[in-house]
Design a protein around this motif. Structure first.
Motif, short mmCIF file in Angstrom:
data_model
loop_
_atom_site.label_atom_id
_atom_site.label_comp_id
_atom_site.label_asym_id
_atom_site.label_seq_id
_atom_site.Cartn_x
_atom_site.Cartn_y
_atom_site.Cartn_z
N LEU A 195 -9.19 7.33 9.97
CA LEU A 195 -10.48 6.66 9.81
C LEU A 195 -10.43 5.18 10.24
CD1 LEU A 195 -11.95 8.22 6.55
CD2 LEU A 195 -12.56 8.69 8.92
N PRO A 196 -9.39 4.42 9.90
CA PRO A 196 -9.32 3.06 10.43
C PRO A 196 -9.25 3.01 11.96
CG PRO A 196 -7.90 3.25 8.52
CD PRO A 196 -8.36 4.65 8.85
N LEU A 197 -8.50 3.92 12.58
CA LEU A 197 -8.44 3.97 14.04
C LEU A 197 -9.82 4.24 14.63
CD1 LEU A 197 -5.24 5.87 15.28
CD2 LEU A 197 -6.05 3.61 15.99
N PHE A 198 -10.53 5.21 14.05
CA PHE A 198 -11.87 5.52 14.53
C PHE A 198 -12.80 4.33 14.33
CE2 PHE A 198 -16.21 6.94 13.51
CZ PHE A 198 -16.57 7.40 14.77
N ALA A 199 -12.74 3.68 13.16
CA ALA A 199 -13.59 2.53 12.90
C ALA A 199 -13.31 1.41 13.88
CB ALA A 199 -13.38 2.04 11.46
N ALA A 229 -12.87 -2.02 11.20
CA ALA A 229 -14.11 -2.22 11.95
C ALA A 229 -14.29 -3.69 12.30
CB ALA A 229 -15.29 -1.70 11.14
N GLY A 230 -14.02 -4.58 11.35
CA GLY A 230 -14.14 -6.01 11.61
C GLY A 230 -13.17 -6.47 12.69
N LEU A 231 -11.95 -5.93 12.66
CA LEU A 231 -10.96 -6.29 13.67
C LEU A 231 -11.39 -5.80 15.05
CD1 LEU A 231 -8.18 -7.62 14.03
CD2 LEU A 231 -7.14 -5.37 13.69
N GLY A 232 -11.92 -4.57 15.12
CA GLY A 232 -12.39 -4.05 16.40
C GLY A 232 -13.50 -4.90 16.97
N LEU A 233 -14.46 -5.29 16.12
CA LEU A 233 -15.58 -6.12 16.58
C LEU A 233 -15.08 -7.50 17.02
CD1 LEU A 233 -18.68 -6.12 16.85
CD2 LEU A 233 -18.79 -7.05 14.54
N VAL A 259 0.85 -1.19 0.00
CA VAL A 259 0.00 0.00 0.00
C VAL A 259 0.88 1.24 0.00
CG1 VAL A 259 -1.75 1.30 1.26
CG2 VAL A 259 -1.83 -1.20 1.24
N THR A 260 0.70 2.10 -0.99
CA THR A 260 1.49 3.32 -1.12
C THR A 260 0.62 4.53 -0.82
OG1 THR A 260 0.95 3.60 -3.46
CG2 THR A 260 2.85 2.19 -2.93
N VAL A 261 1.27 5.69 -0.75
CA VAL A 261 0.55 6.95 -0.53
C VAL A 261 -0.46 7.17 -1.64
CG1 VAL A 261 0.81 9.46 -0.46
CG2 VAL A 261 2.39 8.01 0.83
N LYS A 262 -0.10 6.79 -2.86
CA LYS A 262 -1.02 6.95 -3.99
C LYS A 262 -2.29 6.13 -3.78
CE LYS A 262 -1.34 6.34 -9.02
NZ LYS A 262 -0.61 5.90 -10.24
N ALA A 315 -11.43 2.21 1.54
CA ALA A 315 -12.68 1.51 1.89
C ALA A 315 -12.37 0.14 2.49
CB ALA A 315 -13.57 1.37 0.66
N VAL A 316 -11.40 -0.56 1.92
CA VAL A 316 -11.01 -1.87 2.44
C VAL A 316 -10.43 -1.73 3.85
CG1 VAL A 316 -9.43 -3.82 2.14
CG2 VAL A 316 -10.64 -2.88 0.17
N LEU A 317 -9.54 -0.75 4.04
CA LEU A 317 -8.95 -0.53 5.36
C LEU A 317 -10.01 -0.24 6.41
CD1 LEU A 317 -5.78 1.64 4.49
CD2 LEU A 317 -5.85 -0.76 5.19
N LEU A 318 -11.00 0.57 6.03
CA LEU A 318 -12.07 0.92 6.96
C LEU A 318 -12.85 -0.32 7.37
CD1 LEU A 318 -12.97 3.67 8.10
CD2 LEU A 318 -14.69 3.78 6.31
#
Length: 392
Positions: free
Chosen positions: A264-268, A22-26, A3-6, A15-18
């Motif tokens: 956003l991933p941290l928040f999710a 969320a799945g990992l948190g749950l 995964v790059t900055v681009k 979208a995948v990271l989000l």
């Protein structure tokens, strides 16, 4: 794949990271890891004697304000130079967005409002939750499954999702303010004015000291909003809306990878860190069912019906009408509430952790249903367009 900055500035990988976060948190919330992670999220970090927040609140009130800063920059661009810069561009997605807000509210209140048999006030406060559309997630699904769709579909979805964001911001600012300290909020507005002035100076001079001063003033403004009783993310909105266009564009470009790849991933993860209740479906709160149905069902009905009506309104110079099937695809994508819906769930039921956790589960379930439904509809429409293009 590396995964790059681009990639992080694109639509698919964020979208995948989000979804993964969320799945990992749950998942981790329902394993023996729960207590250790909950201890970290609930640990308090204080700045002086006046700002004492848990790690979870530093994420939702602090880091998420950076996300809202980027959102506000995009909002301003679209309202001044983009897809919403004129009445003829805005009227059709505005009508569709109104349906995408009003119908989910109606569905939710039918299931979880006072007249539904719930205890008055217990679950009814969650009505704003299913009104949101996650722009990044919806556009990510469209990018993955919509190869061959005309660009007009993306433009329509982007415009109505941006209007959704504006409504969500108003809800956060108005409905979830508490014990407002107007003096402190007034000082925050003064800080916003100073930030605006510094932005004009930076636009003219480009001096790095001005940029440093803007960061300091921005942080101070955020802190003032945070302790004023207005939700702290509104500071990001205020600062993003007043930033000069050229510096704003650079800030958005610089922050996008961090927002999409970290914030956003941290928040999710933190928002989805809830324990699944060991009860039968009939024992779940009506808030869960209201959200889980209002997001996919209310959104697709509201956006599709109001969008179809909007396409009958033909202002001079407006874009050609979209086919109903394309509006249906946009409506399904609009049901992916995710980020803002998770925030609204936390705010609406802040005083009742049990209902809050079930509301969050409702957001996850409803968004996943909408994701699957939209992926199917978008894929079918894209395949139809590709088939037509191949035979023409």
């Amino acid at each position: 794949m590396r995964v790059t900055v681009k990639h992080l500035r694109g639509q698919q990988i964020p979208a995948v990271l989000l979804l993964v976060a969320a799945g990992l948190g749950l998942l981790l919330a329902n394993l023996p890891t729960h207590d250790a992670i909950a201890g970290v999220l609930h640990a308090h970090l204080a700045v002086g004697a006046w700002l004492d927040l848990s790690v979870a609140h530093w994420i939702s009130d602090g880091l998420l304000a950076v996300f809202f800063l980027v959102v506000a920059i995009e909002l301003r661009h679209e309202l001044t130079h983009g897809e919403l810069d004129s009445v003829r561009k805005a009227v059709q997605p505005a009508i569709a967005a109104a349906g995408g807000v009003l119908v989910p509210i109606g569905v939710y209140l039918l299931i979880a409002g006072p007249s539904s048999g719930s205890v008055p006030g217990e679950t009814a406060a969650g009505w704003p939750i299913p009104t949101a559309t996650d722009i990044a997630f919806a556009l990510g699904v469209l990018a993955v499954f919509g190869r061959g769709l005309p660009s007009a579909v993306r433009v329509f979805l982007l415009a109505l999702a941006i209007l959704d964001d504006i409504i969500g911001i108003v809800f956060i600012a108005v409905l979830f303010a508490h014990d407002v300290q107007w003096l402190l909020f007034g000082l925050a507005l003064v800080g916003t004015a100073v930030f605006w002035l510094l932005g004009r100076m930076l636009h003219r001079t480009g001096h790095p000291i001005v940029a440093v001063l803007m960061v300091l003033v921005g942080v101070a403004t955020w802190a003032l909003v945070a302790v004023s009783g207005i939700h702290a993310t509104i500071a990001g909105v205020l600062l993003g809306l007043v930033m000069a266009p050229v510096p704003a564009s650079r800030v958005r470009h610089a922050l996008e990878p961090a927002v999409n790849g970290v914030i956003l991933p941290l928040f999710a993860f933190a928002a989805a860190f809830v324990v699944i209740p060991t009860v039968s479906p009939s024992e779940l709160s009506s808030a869960f069912w209201g959200i889980a149905l209002a997001l996919p069902v209310g959104k697709i009905i509201g956006i599709s019906v109001f969008g179809w009506i909007a396409m009958r309104i033909r202002l001079p110079g407006s874009a050609p009408a979209l086919p109903f099937a394309d509006i249906l695809a946009a409506g399904a994508l609009g049901g992916i509430g995710f980020t803002v819906s998770l925030l609204l769930a936390n705010l609406a039921f802040a005083g009742d952790p049990a209902i809050r956790d079930q509301a969050i589960l409702g957001v996850l379930v409803g968004s996943l249903i909408a994701l699957g439904l939209s992926a199917a509809i978008v894929s079918l429409r894209a395949r139809s367009y590709r088939r037509t293009a191949a035979t023409s």
